[in-house]
Design a protein around this motif. Structure first.
Motif, PDB file in Angstrom:
ATOM      1  N   THR A 101     -11.056  -6.628 -10.245  1.00 10.58           N
ATOM      2  CA  THR A 101     -10.869  -5.432  -9.939  1.00 10.58           C
ATOM      3  C   THR A 101      -9.566  -4.960 -11.735  1.00 10.58           C
ATOM      4  O   THR A 101      -8.742  -6.477 -11.933  1.00 10.58           O
ATOM      5  CB  THR A 101     -10.129  -4.967  -9.397  1.00 10.58           C
ATOM      6  N   TYR A 102      -8.858  -3.808 -11.577  1.00  9.32           N
ATOM      7  CA  TYR A 102      -8.490  -3.384 -12.760  1.00  9.32           C
ATOM      8  C   TYR A 102      -7.482  -2.870 -12.041  1.00  9.32           C
ATOM      9  O   TYR A 102      -6.910  -1.897 -10.955  1.00  9.32           O
ATOM     10  CB  TYR A 102      -8.723  -2.467 -13.723  1.00  9.32           C
ATOM     11  N   THR A 103      -6.043  -3.062 -12.785  1.00 14.70           N
ATOM     12  CA  THR A 103      -4.091  -2.760 -11.896  1.00 14.70           C
ATOM     13  C   THR A 103      -4.254  -2.233 -12.734  1.00 14.70           C
ATOM     14  O   THR A 103      -3.528  -2.739 -13.989  1.00 14.70           O
ATOM     15  CB  THR A 103      -3.631  -4.223 -11.826  1.00 14.70           C
ATOM     16  N   PHE A 104      -2.973  -0.769 -12.714  1.00 17.64           N
ATOM     17  CA  PHE A 104      -2.431  -0.611 -13.495  1.00 17.64           C
ATOM     18  C   PHE A 104      -1.113   0.211 -13.041  1.00 17.64           C
ATOM     19  O   PHE A 104      -0.733   1.161 -13.559  1.00 17.64           O
ATOM     20  CB  PHE A 104      -3.341   0.997 -14.537  1.00 17.64           C
ATOM     21  N   TYR A 105      -0.894  -0.460 -12.331  1.00 18.08           N
ATOM     22  CA  TYR A 105       0.874  -0.181 -11.545  1.00 18.08           C
ATOM     23  C   TYR A 105       1.776   0.445 -12.258  1.00 18.08           C
ATOM     24  O   TYR A 105       1.663  -0.977 -12.446  1.00 18.08           O
ATOM     25  CB  TYR A 105       0.600  -0.553  -9.980  1.00 18.08           C
ATOM     26  N   LYS A 106       2.438   1.137 -12.384  1.00 17.30           N
ATOM     27  CA  LYS A 106       3.657   1.120 -13.248  1.00 17.30           C
ATOM     28  C   LYS A 106       3.301   0.849 -14.413  1.00 17.30           C
ATOM     29  O   LYS A 106       4.014   1.913 -16.068  1.00 17.30           O
ATOM     30  CB  LYS A 106       5.014   0.246 -13.185  1.00 17.30           C
ATOM     31  N   HIS A 107       1.927   1.573 -14.700  1.00 11.67           N
ATOM     32  CA  HIS A 107       1.583   1.435 -16.373  1.00 11.67           C
ATOM     33  C   HIS A 107       0.183   2.878 -16.299  1.00 11.67           C
ATOM     34  O   HIS A 107      -0.214   2.667 -16.954  1.00 11.67           O
ATOM     35  CB  HIS A 107       0.650   0.147 -16.849  1.00 11.67           C
ATOM     36  N   PRO A 108       0.772   3.959 -16.681  1.00  9.90           N
ATOM     37  CA  PRO A 108      -0.366   5.108 -16.500  1.00  9.90           C
ATOM     38  C   PRO A 108      -0.975   5.101 -17.592  1.00  9.90           C
ATOM     39  O   PRO A 108      -1.939   6.005 -18.769  1.00  9.90           O
ATOM     40  CB  PRO A 108       0.523   6.410 -16.739  1.00  9.90           C
ATOM     41  N   GLY A 195     -11.236  13.152  -3.062  1.00 10.17           N
ATOM     42  CA  GLY A 195     -10.775  12.280  -2.236  1.00 10.17           C
ATOM     43  C   GLY A 195     -11.441  11.586  -0.886  1.00 10.17           C
ATOM     44  O   GLY A 195     -12.395  12.836  -0.187  1.00 10.17           O
ATOM     45  N   LEU A 196     -11.657  10.232  -0.293  1.00 11.47           N
ATOM     46  CA  LEU A 196     -11.901   9.953   0.587  1.00 11.47           C
ATOM     47  C   LEU A 196     -10.713   9.440   1.241  1.00 11.47           C
ATOM     48  O   LEU A 196     -10.317   8.621   1.613  1.00 11.47           O
ATOM     49  CB  LEU A 196     -12.890   9.110   0.775  1.00 11.47           C
ATOM     50  N   TYR A 197     -10.750  10.211   2.832  1.00  9.02           N
ATOM     51  CA  TYR A 197      -9.993   9.199   3.794  1.00  9.02           C
ATOM     52  C   TYR A 197     -10.858   8.305   4.721  1.00  9.02           C
ATOM     53  O   TYR A 197     -12.176   8.583   4.876  1.00  9.02           O
ATOM     54  CB  TYR A 197      -9.804   9.829   4.975  1.00  9.02           C
ATOM     55  N   LEU A 198     -10.560   6.627   4.544  1.00 12.95           N
ATOM     56  CA  LEU A 198     -11.114   6.354   5.315  1.00 12.95           C
ATOM     57  C   LEU A 198     -10.182   5.299   5.918  1.00 12.95           C
ATOM     58  O   LEU A 198      -8.731   5.189   6.272  1.00 12.95           O
ATOM     59  CB  LEU A 198     -12.126   4.579   4.172  1.00 12.95           C
ATOM     60  N   ASP A 199     -10.713   3.899   7.237  1.00 17.25           N
ATOM     61  CA  ASP A 199      -9.963   3.579   7.501  1.00 17.25           C
ATOM     62  C   ASP A 199      -9.236   2.130   7.329  1.00 17.25           C
ATOM     63  O   ASP A 199     -10.041   1.660   6.615  1.00 17.25           O
ATOM     64  CB  ASP A 199     -10.239   2.825   9.184  1.00 17.25           C
ATOM     65  N   ALA A 200      -7.983   1.990   7.616  1.00 14.66           N
ATOM     66  CA  ALA A 200      -7.619   0.862   6.452  1.00 14.66           C
ATOM     67  C   ALA A 200      -8.115  -0.502   6.291  1.00 14.66           C
ATOM     68  O   ALA A 200      -8.033  -0.520   5.340  1.00 14.66           O
ATOM     69  CB  ALA A 200      -6.177   0.394   6.951  1.00 14.66           C
ATOM     70  N   SER A 201      -9.104  -0.554   7.055  1.00 14.98           N
ATOM     71  CA  SER A 201      -9.698  -2.403   6.664  1.00 14.98           C
ATOM     72  C   SER A 201     -10.534  -2.325   6.355  1.00 14.98           C
ATOM     73  O   SER A 201     -11.122  -2.820   5.146  1.00 14.98           O
ATOM     74  CB  SER A 201     -10.130  -2.729   8.160  1.00 14.98           C
ATOM     75  N   THR A 202     -11.701  -0.831   5.730  1.00 14.29           N
ATOM     76  CA  THR A 202     -12.555  -0.264   5.089  1.00 14.29           C
ATOM     77  C   THR A 202     -12.233  -0.039   4.134  1.00 14.29           C
ATOM     78  O   THR A 202     -12.689  -0.365   2.609  1.00 14.29           O
ATOM     79  CB  THR A 202     -13.322   0.788   5.564  1.00 14.29           C
ATOM     80  N   VAL A 203     -11.039   0.257   3.547  1.00  9.55           N
ATOM     81  CA  VAL A 203      -9.953   0.896   2.307  1.00  9.55           C
ATOM     82  C   VAL A 203      -9.535  -0.860   2.042  1.00  9.55           C
ATOM     83  O   VAL A 203     -10.023  -0.982  -0.168  1.00  9.55           O
ATOM     84  CB  VAL A 203      -8.567   1.680   1.876  1.00  9.55           C
ATOM     85  N   ALA A 204      -9.268  -1.595   2.780  1.00 15.11           N
ATOM     86  CA  ALA A 204      -8.652  -3.225   1.805  1.00 15.11           C
ATOM     87  C   ALA A 204      -9.909  -3.340   1.596  1.00 15.11           C
ATOM     88  O   ALA A 204     -10.024  -4.702   0.728  1.00 15.11           O
ATOM     89  CB  ALA A 204      -7.598  -3.537   3.001  1.00 15.11           C
ATOM     90  N   HIS A 205     -11.212  -3.920   2.608  1.00 13.92           N
ATOM     91  CA  HIS A 205     -12.518  -4.759   1.808  1.00 13.92           C
ATOM     92  C   HIS A 205     -12.674  -3.900   0.911  1.00 13.92           C
ATOM     93  O   HIS A 205     -13.134  -4.915   0.079  1.00 13.92           O
ATOM     94  CB  HIS A 205     -13.335  -4.139   3.321  1.00 13.92           C
ATOM     95  N   TYR A 206     -12.810  -3.394   0.592  1.00 11.96           N
ATOM     96  CA  TYR A 206     -13.315  -2.424  -0.880  1.00 11.96           C
ATOM     97  C   TYR A 206     -12.485  -2.313  -2.532  1.00 11.96           C
ATOM     98  O   TYR A 206     -12.597  -3.151  -3.383  1.00 11.96           O
ATOM     99  CB  TYR A 206     -13.524  -1.603  -1.238  1.00 11.96           C
ATOM    100  N   ALA A 207     -10.765  -2.646  -1.882  1.00  9.08           N
ATOM    101  CA  ALA A 207     -10.219  -3.022  -2.611  1.00  9.08           C
ATOM    102  C   ALA A 207      -9.705  -4.390  -3.627  1.00  9.08           C
ATOM    103  O   ALA A 207      -9.549  -3.976  -4.324  1.00  9.08           O
ATOM    104  CB  ALA A 207      -9.430  -1.884  -2.490  1.00  9.08           C
ATOM    105  N   SER A 208     -10.445  -4.929  -2.345  1.00  8.53           N
ATOM    106  CA  SER A 208     -10.350  -6.758  -2.811  1.00  8.53           C
ATOM    107  C   SER A 208     -11.515  -7.268  -4.132  1.00  8.53           C
ATOM    108  O   SER A 208     -11.756  -8.230  -4.157  1.00  8.53           O
ATOM    109  CB  SER A 208      -9.886  -6.833  -1.703  1.00  8.53           C
ATOM    110  N   GLY A 209     -12.457  -5.988  -3.961  1.00  8.65           N
ATOM    111  CA  GLY A 209     -13.252  -6.852  -4.695  1.00  8.65           C
ATOM    112  C   GLY A 209     -14.396  -7.811  -4.452  1.00  8.65           C
ATOM    113  O   GLY A 209     -15.125  -8.199  -5.059  1.00  8.65           O
TER     114      GLY A 209
END
Length: 291
Positions: A101-108, A195-209
């Motif tokens: 996963t790529y992270t760009f937090y604070k680095h636009p 944009g897509l709203y999903l439940d928290a567990s699904t979002v976290a699941h895919y955000a983890s890679g």
């Protein structure tokens, strides 16, 4: 009493045996089975693998996992991982991480560079995206921006590669500003993000890679998601502030607006679709309402 104890013991043994069989089945998953799942999750049917990857594979070779296993070598495995951006360690069964996963937090600026390189390589017409978030105040769940590249066509149907950008907690004011900037830069480059709203567990699941993505007719697919307009983050104050944790004395909301003005002054929130003077007035009015 004795018969009851025996029955309980037998039941315990049966449950343990079933559990062992499940673990054993998972442990024995063939490398070729994982390989086929990679292709299918990116839009390539098992029978189409030879046309995509080559390496002398035939339709007979891919007709079942055991035949395919006999044909696999490092060249085929490395080519597959390179094509789809899959971690080789996961394919080998040595890691849980499917995608880096790529992270760009604070680095636009770094995100802008990453996106520019992607557009140069692929062409904006071959890129789109989806932002997965939760529709509530949630300071725990990381959101994920999935950029989708169309790699080619098989019988006029596309197959894809995915790039996962995460590290933003959508309800945190600072993350909200940088997510809005990332989405705006995508739209500015004609990479259209929904944009897509999903439940928290699904979002976290895919955000983890740590999972292959669901595949649908148009690529990555989330049937239970509620669609929203992600580009509105850049120029609609109500959307930009929705579900931001207000914190004490509305600090979170005020800080989110301040960050919006900072990023806008640097051009990071220009989608190319709205007059900046109009947008500035909207956000100035929103700031006055909070005062």
């Amino acid at each position: 009493m004795i018969f009851g104890e025996i029955e309980s013991f037998v039941s315990l043994i049966e449950r343990a045996t079933k559990s062992f069989k499940k673990r054993d089945k998972k442990h024995q998953e063939l490398l070729s089975t994982r390989l086929v799942s990679v292709f299918e999750s990116h839009g390539v049917h098992r029978n189409q693998i030879p046309n995509v990857i080559g390496h002398g594979l035939t339709f007979h070779d891919v007709s079942c996992d055991k035949r395919l296993l006999e044909k696999l070598d490092n060249d085929i495995l490395d080519s597959t991982c390179s094509l789809f951006g899959i971690n080789r360690d996961w394919l080998d069964g040595a890691s849980e991480e499917v995608f880096s996963t790529y992270t760009f937090y604070k680095h636009p600026q770094k995100f802008n560079h990453f996106l520019s390189e992607l557009v140069t390589k692929c062409g904006s017409e071959n890129l789109d995206g989806v932002l997965l978030t939760v529709d509530k105040v949630d300071r725990e769940t990381e959101s994920v921006l999935i950029l989708q590249e169309t790699l080619g066509l098989i019988n006029n149907k596309p197959y894809f590669r995915y790039y996962l950008c995460s590290g933003w907690v959508f309800s945190y004011w600072r993350s909200r500003g940088y997510i809005a900037a990332s989405v705006a830069m995508c739209w500015k480059n004609k990479v259209y993000v929904r944009g897509l709203y999903l439940d928290a567990s699904t979002v976290a699941h895919y955000a983890s890679g740590k999972s292959l993505l669901n595949f649908g007719q148009d690529g990555v697919h989330f049937p239970n998601g509620v669609r929203w307009y992600a580009e509105d983050l850049a120029y609609v104050p109500d959307v930009y502030l929705k579900n931001v944790d207000p914190e004490e004395n509305k600090f979170g909301l005020n800080a989110a607006l301040s960050l919006w003005f900072q990023l806008n002054s640097k051009g990071f929130l220009d989608t190319g679709f709205m007059n900046n003077d109009v947008v500035l007035k909207r956000f100035n009015d929103a700031r006055e309402k909070l005062a």
